[in-house]
Design an enzyme around this catalytic site. Structure first.
Site, PDB file in Angstrom:
ATOM      1  N   GLN A   4       0.837  -1.203   0.000  1.00 26.06           N
ATOM      2  CA  GLN A   4       0.000   0.000   0.000  1.00 26.06           C
ATOM      3  C   GLN A   4       0.872   1.253   0.000  1.00 26.06           C
ATOM      4  OE1 GLN A   4      -2.467  -2.020   3.424  1.00 26.06           O
ATOM      5  NE2 GLN A   4      -3.365  -0.018   3.071  1.00 26.06           N
ATOM      6  N   ARG A  20      -5.232   6.647  17.504  1.00 24.19           N
ATOM      7  CA  ARG A  20      -6.572   6.614  16.929  1.00 24.19           C
ATOM      8  C   ARG A  20      -7.570   5.960  17.895  1.00 24.19           C
ATOM      9  NH1 ARG A  20      -9.186   7.733  12.043  1.00 24.19           N
ATOM     10  NH2 ARG A  20      -7.329   8.358  10.917  1.00 24.19           N
ATOM     11  N   GLU A  33     -12.906   2.600   5.851  1.00 18.96           N
ATOM     12  CA  GLU A  33     -12.875   2.058   7.207  1.00 18.96           C
ATOM     13  C   GLU A  33     -14.157   2.212   8.017  1.00 18.96           C
ATOM     14  OE1 GLU A  33      -9.108   4.357   7.766  1.00 18.96           O
ATOM     15  OE2 GLU A  33      -8.513   2.528   8.769  1.00 18.96           O
TER      16      GLU A  33
HETATM   17  N1  LUZ Z   1      -2.358   4.897   8.806  1.00 13.85           N
HETATM   18  C1  LUZ Z   1      -1.593   5.842   9.352  1.00 13.85           C
HETATM   19  C2  LUZ Z   1      -3.673   4.854   8.996  1.00 13.85           C
HETATM   20  O1  LUZ Z   1      -0.388   5.816   9.173  1.00 13.85           O
HETATM   21  N2  LUZ Z   1      -2.177   6.809  10.068  1.00 13.85           N
HETATM   22  C3  LUZ Z   1      -3.494   6.862  10.309  1.00 13.85           C
HETATM   23  O2  LUZ Z   1      -3.979   7.754  10.974  1.00 13.85           O
HETATM   24  C4  LUZ Z   1      -4.291   5.836   9.761  1.00 13.85           C
HETATM   25  N3  LUZ Z   1      -5.598   5.790   9.986  1.00 13.85           N
HETATM   26  C5  LUZ Z   1      -6.309   4.806   9.483  1.00 13.85           C
HETATM   27  C6  LUZ Z   1      -5.687   3.833   8.719  1.00 13.85           C
HETATM   28  N4  LUZ Z   1      -4.390   3.863   8.485  1.00 13.85           N
HETATM   29 MO1  MOS Z   2      -5.027   1.267   6.697  1.00 12.04          MO
HETATM   30  S1  MOS Z   2      -5.705   0.336   8.336  1.00 12.04           S
HETATM   31  O1  MOS Z   2      -3.755   0.698   5.911  1.00 12.04           O
HETATM   32  O2  MOS Z   2      -6.063   2.356   6.135  1.00 12.04           O
END
Ligand code: LUZ
Ligand code: MOS
Length: 737
Positions: free
Chosen positions: A193, A306, A688
């Site tokens: 990703q 988070r 999400e």
């Molecule tokens: N990835 C990240 C994430 O590096 N920071 C975030 O705040 C985040 N939030 C959701 C999914 N991936």
């Molecule tokens: Mo993320 S949990 O790679 O948006």
């Protein structure tokens, strides 16, 4: 339909392991730690080195520059050295003529280990003071103010809750193929990703400038966060092999290797206390979260943050104090997974509200309704709600799906039925959109219009089945004012758009889409100027041909940075998000109380997608996220032995959601007239937030089980997942399961 979807259904889409292997391609396999905690006494690679077809065996000693891949905290070696910290930790890379020969040679590695006692439980790690980073507290009340608030409550309820982890189970396992280019450069076809993350870490490990490494991603066969940070080691192993051997090297994990060696969603343990006034308004909430981070930091500190930001879900809490500990254990480092710590924070307050409702003899949804956020309310971290659709989603779902009628029907059913019991649950969600690391909220795009009028759009977005490609095409076509068929989305590559953030945090279309829009607007402006100097309107093709003839630049690069976001991590206050996504789900479940089995009868959702760029894709995201959320909390039982071995290490021992376990009836309605001024073309991030509707299924099943046990039951079952086994113990046990 998107191009990708058509190709997928015809089986034409290529994934890493389908790419034609370049001439001389070799294959890597990893020898990994067989213990969760230990010290290496001796490592004998001689037999493996002499095995048939083996081209090279590499360890930490062979790393040209830094043996370090930690993204946030430099605490994770690429190859373990003297100390082993989790089962599956890579120790040696074996490269051979075929994957089978590499794996056969791996079995010949001999290692002597002095094993040490592993820690697998986050509470135990916390007692020992084993933290990844300093603990954090988000609060809108001091300790004294919280105490006073609790003293003024009519009712105070406390308890614990726990959640297990979750396997990503992307269809395409981790895989990368690296090849040497001339001049000492490397190209990596990476299943990631985050192409820039792979480029940065590979450069660090190999001691090359980032400009010497090209990372390309055509698409991923699913990722769900599992390839945000943890695609990097496999790509780096392939790159190391390619550099040292001077030939292409592929590292593609098999399912069991992937399950054992890669991180999953973080398990959490929590203590909570909630206080209400006589009407049921929340006056005070306190929670302590114990995050099981695994053996190294990976993304755990960001995930912890988070959890704190989502600890009060969609409720207004006048006095809240939530502390979170990131606990170091001897399990494979846990990592990003759809929701990124948010679901864990939200589950805990939903557990607290469920108990508070039971203790006060009320319906959970009545307490929820009383406490929803209103426009202008502050979150405990100080951000003001704007465009708050918490109540709107709640009220629309309540009316549209007849919550009162559903509740009545379930009560009537339960009064007549002894063996089968039904449960209803209402689940509001609130999810912040933006990377919580401000720096990551930027993106670039590069758009070329060719002289025949066809258009090539490049961004940093990675297509992983979520449909970002289709959304980017829509944005480009609408902005340029040409047919969508003319737009092609480029393979994602670090050579076309540089310094990109991973496609993550539900922000892929928001960030990259805005960069595409800005680039296309600039091109459109050049074309409009040309048109206005002509008398007759021109077709798109004639317009472009004329523009080229007039020597107008038909390429444009653009950059977007999300405005307004700011968060002070020292003061723990600010506005970390561009906006929030809201929604609400009504879930009904039926439990067979003799057998402990259950069916999710229906999930009916009102979701806030802003003005959707692609309603069908967004619907797919809602349904998929829901299934994944239900799986996490009701089916998927990530189990470890006490000595830190993954027990659920195959699909025979790990139950994933399937067509039989998903709800019989799923209804999704989007909020109307909910244009979002904070994102591209009024849309909202979608990936999400809907996962958290799955929390509703947990509480619907639990409600049915409580109807069987009798509503005065004090046994507070608040451990997820609620598998049939655990449910059966609860239904017929005498103590909490
Ligand atoms: N990835 C990240 C994430 O590096 N920071 C975030 O705040 C985040 N939030 C959701 C999914 N991936
Ligand atoms: Mo993320 S949990 O790679 O948006």
């Amino acid at each position: 339909m998107s191009l990708d979807a058509a190709q997928h259904t015809k089986g034409e889409s290529l994934f890493i392991d389908d790419l034609p292997e370049p001439a001389g391609c070799a294959f890597g396999a990893l020898f990994t730690s067989p213990v969760a905690h230990g010290h290496v006494l001796s490592l004998d690679l001689s037999k493996a080195c002499r095995a048939p077809g083996v081209l090279g065996v590499f360890t930490a000693k062979d790393v040209p520059a830094e043996n370090q891949i930690g993204a946030i905290v430099p605490d994770e070696p690429l190859f373990a050295e003297a100390d082993l910290h989790h089962v599956g930790q890579p120790i040696a890379l074996i490269v051979a003529e075929s994957p089978e020969l590499a794996r056969a040679a791996r079995d010949l590695v001999q290692i002597e280990i002095e094993t040490r006692a592993p820690v697998t439980c986050p509470r135990e790690a916390a007692r020992l003071g084993h933290f990844i980073v300093p603990s954090r507290t988000v609060a809108n009340a001091s300790g004294q103010e919280l105490k006073t608030a609790f003293e003024s409550c009519a009712v105070v309820v406390e308890g614990t809750a726990s959640m297990r982890g979750q396997e990503h189970l992307y269809l395409e396992n981790q895989a990368s193929l690296a090849m040497p280019l001339e001049g000492g450069r490397l190209r990596i076809y990476a299943g990631t990703q985050g192409p820039t993350a792979v480029q940065r870490i590979a450069a660090r490990v190999l001691g090359l400038p980032m400009s010497a490494i090209e990372v390309e991603v055509r698409r991923l066969g699913g990722a769900f966060g599992g390839k945000e940070d943890q695609a990097t080691p496999w790509a780096t192993f392939a790159a190391l092999g390619a550099l040292l051997l001077g030939r292409p090297v592929k590292v593609a994990l098999q399912r069991d290797e992937d399950m054992v060696s890669t991180g999953k969603r973080h398990p959490y343990d929590a203590d909570w206390r909630i206080g209400l006034d006589a009407d049921g308004k929340i006056l005070a909430y306190e929670a302590t979260l114990f995050q099981n981070a695994g053996a190294s930091a990976d993304l755990s500190p960001a995930i912890l943050e988070r959890s704190l930001f989502h600890a009060t879900n969609s409720y207004y809490v006048p006095a809240a104090r939530v502390t979170a500990h990131s606990c170091r254990t001897n399990l494979t480092p846990f990592t990003a997974f759809r929701g990124f710590g948010g679901p864990q924070g939200m589950f805990v307050i939903e557990a607290a509200l469920a108990r508070a409702a039971e203790v006060t003899g009320r319906n959970r949804e009545d307490l929820q309704a009383l406490n929803l956020l209103s426009e202008g309310d502050l979150f405990p971290y100080g951000m003001e709600t704007k465009g708050c659709h918490a109540r709107r989603s709640f009220d629309e779902a309540k009316a549209k799906y007849d919550l009162a009628g559903a509740r009545r029907a379930v009560d009537e059913f339960n009064a007549k039925s002894a063996r089968f019991k039904r449960g209803v649950s209402f689940m509001p969600i609130c999810f912040g959109i933006s990377f919580t690391n401000k720096m990551m909220n930027q993106a670039g795009a590069l758009v070329h219009i060719y002289t025949d009028g066809s258009v090539h759009v490049a961004t940093g977005a990675v297509e992983m089945g979520q449909g970002v490609t289709a959304k980017l095409r829509t944005i480009a076509a609408r902005t340029l004012g040409c047919e969508i068929e003319r737009i092609t989305i480029a393979t994602t590559s670090t050579t076309t758009v540089a310094n990109t953030s991973p496609t993550a945090a539900s922000s892929g279309a928001d960030l990259n889409g805005m960069a595409v829009k800005i680039a296309c607007e600039q091109l459109r402006e050049r074309l409009t100027k040309l048109l206005s100097s002509r008398e007759l309107p021109l077709s798109w093709e004639d317009l472009i041909a004329t523009a080229h003839f007039e020597r107008i630049h038909l390429s444009c690069g653009a950059h977007y940075a999300t405005p307004k976001i700011n968060y002070d991590k020292l003061l723990e206050t600010g506005s970390p998000f561009a906006y929030h996504v809201f929604g609400c789900a009504l879930t009904e479940a039926t439990v067979d109380c003799l057998r402990g089995t259950y069916v999710i009868d229906s999930v009916k959702i009102v979701h806030d997608a802003g003005r959707s760029l692609a309603p069908l894709i967004d619907r797919g995201q809602v349904e998929g996220a829901l299934a994944q959320g239900i799986g996490w909390l009701t089916l998927e039982d990530l189990a470890y032995s006490e000595d830190g071995h993954l027990l659920s290490n195959a699909l025979a021992t790990y139950k994933a959601p399937d067509v039989h376990s998903t709800p019989k009836d799923i209804q999704v309605a989007f909020l109307e007239d909910a244009e979002n001024p904070e994102a591209v073309m009024g849309s909202k991030g979608i990936g999400e937030p809907p996962l958290m509707y799955g929390i509703g299924s947990y509480f619907a099943i639990r409600a049915a089980a409580r109807a069987f046990r009798g509503h005065s039951d004090t046994c507070d079952l608040l451990d997820a997942p609620l598998t049939p086994e655990r449910l059966l113990l609860y239904l017929h046990g005498t103590s909490p399961a």
